[in-house]
Design a protein around this motif. Sequence first.
Motif, PDB file in Angstrom:
ATOM      1  N   THR A  11      41.579  66.526  21.471  1.00 48.59           N
ATOM      2  CA  THR A  11      41.317  66.253  22.881  1.00 48.59           C
ATOM      3  C   THR A  11      39.816  66.182  23.091  1.00 48.59           C
ATOM      4  N   GLN A  13      37.069  66.304  26.512  1.00 44.46           N
ATOM      5  CA  GLN A  13      36.941  66.464  27.963  1.00 44.46           C
ATOM      6  C   GLN A  13      35.483  66.464  28.373  1.00 44.46           C
ATOM      7  N   GLY A  35      39.440  63.620  30.713  1.00 45.56           N
ATOM      8  CA  GLY A  35      39.603  63.761  29.273  1.00 45.56           C
ATOM      9  C   GLY A  35      40.597  62.796  28.680  1.00 45.56           C
ATOM     10  N   GLN A  37      43.484  62.404  25.156  1.00 49.66           N
ATOM     11  CA  GLN A  37      44.266  63.073  24.122  1.00 49.66           C
ATOM     12  C   GLN A  37      44.643  62.023  23.080  1.00 49.66           C
ATOM     13  N   TYR A  42      49.981  64.480  20.851  1.00 44.39           N
ATOM     14  CA  TYR A  42      49.801  64.078  22.239  1.00 44.39           C
ATOM     15  C   TYR A  42      50.354  62.679  22.457  1.00 44.39           C
ATOM     16  N   THR A  47      43.575  62.375  31.120  1.00 45.44           N
ATOM     17  CA  THR A  47      43.773  63.403  32.137  1.00 45.44           C
ATOM     18  C   THR A  47      42.599  63.395  33.105  1.00 45.44           C
ATOM     19  N   THR A 124      41.419  76.538  23.670  1.00 50.59           N
ATOM     20  CA  THR A 124      40.334  75.706  23.196  1.00 50.59           C
ATOM     21  C   THR A 124      39.523  76.517  22.206  1.00 50.59           C
TER      22      THR A 124
END
Length: 134
Positions: A11, A13, A35, A37, A42, A47, A124
Amino acid sequence: SASGSSSNGATFQLRPSLGYSVIDGLEIGGLLSVGGQFGDLYSNGVTIGVLAGLRYVFDTGSRVMPFVGAYGGTEIIIADTQNTVTAGVLDVGGGILVALSNHVALSFGIEAVVVFITSPATVTAGFFGVSAFL
């Protein structure tokens, strides 16, 4: 021969934030999260989220200051043009700020993010950022 399946993903972001110090060490603020994925774990989606919350920075009297914080809000998950979902998000974490000057600091830390309509919490492994102060 045996066949296997791959389970990997990543990911990314970008999370600009704005905060206001209400008392020494305590900030109230918000952030915008954008963000992506990628990978087998995913749906290769995008997002977009808006969160508000609190952060407390411990004054150590030095250039290195620990902090903790919690943010909550909503996130839109766009997997593809046919699949868009809105979810509640809770983000709790902590780390350290390393002051470079009176107005700029580097931030490092870890966080746990719970998205309320998908699988259990994701942790994370770490984050890195730059903070600016007025």
